[in-house]
Write an enzyme that holds these catalytic residues in place. Structure first.
Site, PDB file in Angstrom:
ATOM      1  NE  ARG A  96      -3.288   2.490   2.979  1.00  0.00           N
ATOM      2  CZ  ARG A  96      -4.175   2.693   3.680  1.00  0.00           C
ATOM      3  NH1 ARG A  96      -4.703   1.529   4.297  1.00  0.00           N
ATOM      4  NH2 ARG A  96      -4.499   3.968   4.037  1.00  0.00           N
ATOM      5  CG  ASN A 150     -10.566  -0.963   0.237  1.00  0.00           C
ATOM      6  OD1 ASN A 150     -12.272  -0.719  -0.518  1.00  0.00           O
ATOM      7  ND2 ASN A 150      -9.964  -0.467   1.330  1.00  0.00           N
ATOM      8  CB  CYS A 172     -17.653   0.297   1.569  1.00  0.00           C
ATOM      9  SG  CYS A 172     -16.640   1.562   2.042  1.00  0.00           S
ATOM     10  CG  HIS A 202     -14.216   4.159  -1.077  1.00  0.00           C
ATOM     11  ND1 HIS A 202     -12.327   3.664  -0.938  1.00  0.00           N
ATOM     12  CD2 HIS A 202     -14.679   3.457  -0.254  1.00  0.00           C
ATOM     13  CE1 HIS A 202     -12.431   3.228   0.021  1.00  0.00           C
ATOM     14  NE2 HIS A 202     -13.936   3.083   0.614  1.00  0.00           N
ATOM     15  CE1 TYR A 257     -10.989   6.686   0.038  1.00  0.00           C
ATOM     16  CE2 TYR A 257     -13.445   6.494   1.797  1.00  0.00           C
ATOM     17  CZ  TYR A 257     -12.231   6.109   1.516  1.00  0.00           C
ATOM     18  OH  TYR A 257     -10.943   4.977   2.527  1.00  0.00           O
TER      19      TYR A 257
HETATM   20  C1  G6P Z   1     -11.968   3.533   5.022  1.00  0.00           C
HETATM   21  C2  G6P Z   1     -12.947   3.251   3.529  1.00  0.00           C
HETATM   22  C3  G6P Z   1     -12.139   1.387   3.714  1.00  0.00           C
HETATM   23  C4  G6P Z   1     -10.404   1.933   3.850  1.00  0.00           C
HETATM   24  C5  G6P Z   1      -9.705   2.968   5.221  1.00  0.00           C
HETATM   25  C6  G6P Z   1      -8.615   3.062   4.804  1.00  0.00           C
HETATM   26  O1  G6P Z   1     -12.678   3.220   6.122  1.00  0.00           O
HETATM   27  O2  G6P Z   1     -14.071   2.829   3.443  1.00  0.00           O
HETATM   28  O3  G6P Z   1     -12.427   1.671   2.668  1.00  0.00           O
HETATM   29  O4  G6P Z   1     -10.368   0.229   3.975  1.00  0.00           O
HETATM   30  O5  G6P Z   1     -10.859   3.724   5.629  1.00  0.00           O
HETATM   31  O6  G6P Z   1      -8.111   3.311   6.992  1.00  0.00           O
HETATM   32  P1  G6P Z   1      -6.869   3.293   7.218  1.00  0.00           P
HETATM   33  O7  G6P Z   1      -6.582   2.874   8.397  1.00  0.00           O
HETATM   34  O8  G6P Z   1      -6.453   1.847   6.896  1.00  0.00           O
HETATM   35  O9  G6P Z   1      -6.278   4.174   5.916  1.00  0.00           O
END
Ligand code: G6P
Length: 439
Positions: A96, A150, A172, A202, A257
């Site tokens: 990531r 995701n 989600c 998103h 988003y």
């Molecule tokens: C949001 C999104 C998720 C994503 C998350 C990331 O809630 O809806 O799809 O996985 O953020 O969160 P993080 O704490 O991993 O940045």
């Protein structure tokens, strides 16, 4: 006697797992689970043992007869499952971080599920999910697949188009968080708020807001555009304020988003600064995870620690537990999930995945059709849908040109030249997790 429910969670070593366990414990009276199987891969074994240990303590503390199994043997776990949840991250957070950093070098947003990062997360994840589906066909053909890995919209699209599996639902936390943000701004209990939500994962819009069952969209938009505190967001997305006249003209509530699309320059600026200062979101999350796993490792801890709410995905698992509960009990309540369109949004292909309010029945989600999206939102949603569809095809075929096509038509990528540069660098960086591209 009815056998209890068997749940299998793939990516069980995730730091989000305690929330899932808490959700099941809370609902035990209506959702009599007898077995939870947490599955991971060898690289995730240490995390699986730590979080699995906490899961066992939580169940024991609650005094419930739920067996918690930890395993690296996915096929053994899947046998006769009723519900399979997927929450995996191929290449872990290091991958990531690359998704987030590489595009920045080319002046493009680097984000987990949007732009080039979203494309590559899809390319890595989709083949693994399709493999899981193959195992499910053989080992638990009646189970529901509930995916929160995701990019959830693209993954749902891929399962619908590239497998024979129909019992798939993408999930989600954004819809839940959007309702919570409305409630917070109106200073009311979230139970009093309802929203008509439709679009893509998103990329979902709040088309109407209701308070105590009465239409409240106008009043909410007035409040949203006059308030200078929050425009509603989540922990992983900076709370940049919407331009009031834009929202008044749009007459809809964008999701957090949407900032990547309607505020691209500012978001790029924020991301680049953050990458230089505290690190990209993945790098921040790596630190957060380390702290979480230290807490989880404490033998005295037997509840979900509140620190988990610092993750962007807070309430994800709670949404999953509610969904499973509603399917199992045929509740016919309304939840917002990713499912096959079948005409619910006119300008999206029938066979594609959309994110929309659905009535949740024992036969799965039944979308509540909206006719069509407002004209101002339609083009962007269609473009992202085409991107997801072509990206899913690239993930399945491993075809370079298809991947380049997906990258180029993404609205966050400025040209075919830049698309190719980013694609080449990212294919190289992620080659260990992209066997289908034969690099
Ligand atoms: C949001 C999104 C998720 C994503 C998350 C990331 O809630 O809806 O799809 O996985 O953020 O969160 P993080 O704490 O991993 O940045």
């Amino acid at each position: 006697m009815n056998k209890g429910i068997k749940i299998v969670t793939i990516g069980g070593g995730s730091s989000y797992t305690p929330e899932l366990i808490e959700g099941f414990i809370k609902r035990y009276d209506s959702l009599p689970i007898s077995e939870i199987w947490l599955v991971d891969i060898p690289e995730g074994e240490e995390k699986l043992n730590i979080v699995g240990g906490l899961a066992k303590r939580m169940v024991k503390e609650a005094g419930l007869p739920i067996e918690v199994h930890l395993t690296l043997d996915r096929r053994k776990a899947l046998k006769d499952a009723d519900f399979v949840t997927t929450q995996l991250r191929v290449g872990l957070l290091d991958a990531r971080a690359k998704d987030e950093r590489i595009p920045l070098k080319y002046g493009v947003i680097g984000q987990e599920t949007n732009g080039p990062g979203g494309l590559f997360k899809g390319l890595r994840t989709i083949p693994v999910i399709l493999d899981i589906v193959k195992d499910m066909e053989e080992l638990c053909p009646d189970a529901w697949l509930i995916n929160f890995a995701n990019p959830a919209g693209m993954v749902t699209e891929a399962v619908l188009r590239h497998s024979n599996w129909k019992k798939v639902i993408g999930l989600c936390n954004v819809p839940v968080m959007m309702k919570m943000s409305v409630a917070e701004l109106l200073d009311v209990d979230p139970k009093r708020v309802h929203m008509d939500l439709a679009g893509l994962n998103h990329m979902v819009y709040g088309l109407n807001v209701y308070l105590d069952g009465e239409l409240y969209t106008e009043q909410y938009i007035d409040k949203l555009t006059s308030n200078d505190s929050s425009s509603g967001t989540m922990k992983n997305i900076i709370d940049l304020k919407w331009e009031p006249d834009f929202i008044k003209a749009l007459q809809a509530i964008p999701c957090p988003y949407h900032r990547y699309y309607y505020k691209t320059d500012e978001m790029f600026e924020e991301e680049s600064n953050a990458a230089k200062a505290e690190g990209t979101r993945a790098e921040v999350v790596q630190k957060l995870e380390k702290e979480l796993f230290e807490l989880y490792n404490d033998e005295k801890l037997a509840i979900k620690p509140p620190q988990l709410e610092n993750r962007g995905g807070a309430y994800y698992s709670d949404a999953a537990c509610s969904l499973i509960d509603s399917i199992y009990n045929d509740r016919k309540d309304i939840q917002t999930v990713n499912t096959i369109n079948n005409g619910a949004i006119a300008s999206i292909p029938d066979e594609s995945a959309i994110e929309i309010n659905c009535v949740i029945t024992k036969d799965g989600p039944k979308p509540i059709g909206i006719g069509d999206l407002p004209v101002a939102t339609r083009g962007l949603v269609q473009q992202i849908k085409s991107f997801e569809r072509i990206a899913a095809e690239a993930a399945v075929t491993g075809d370079y040109q298809t991947a380049l096509l997906a990258m180029t038509i993404n609205p966050l990528v400025p040209s075919d030249t830049v698309a190719k540069q980013i694609l080449d660098e990212m294919l190289e960086a992620h080659k260990d997790y992209l066997p289908q591209f034969q690099l």
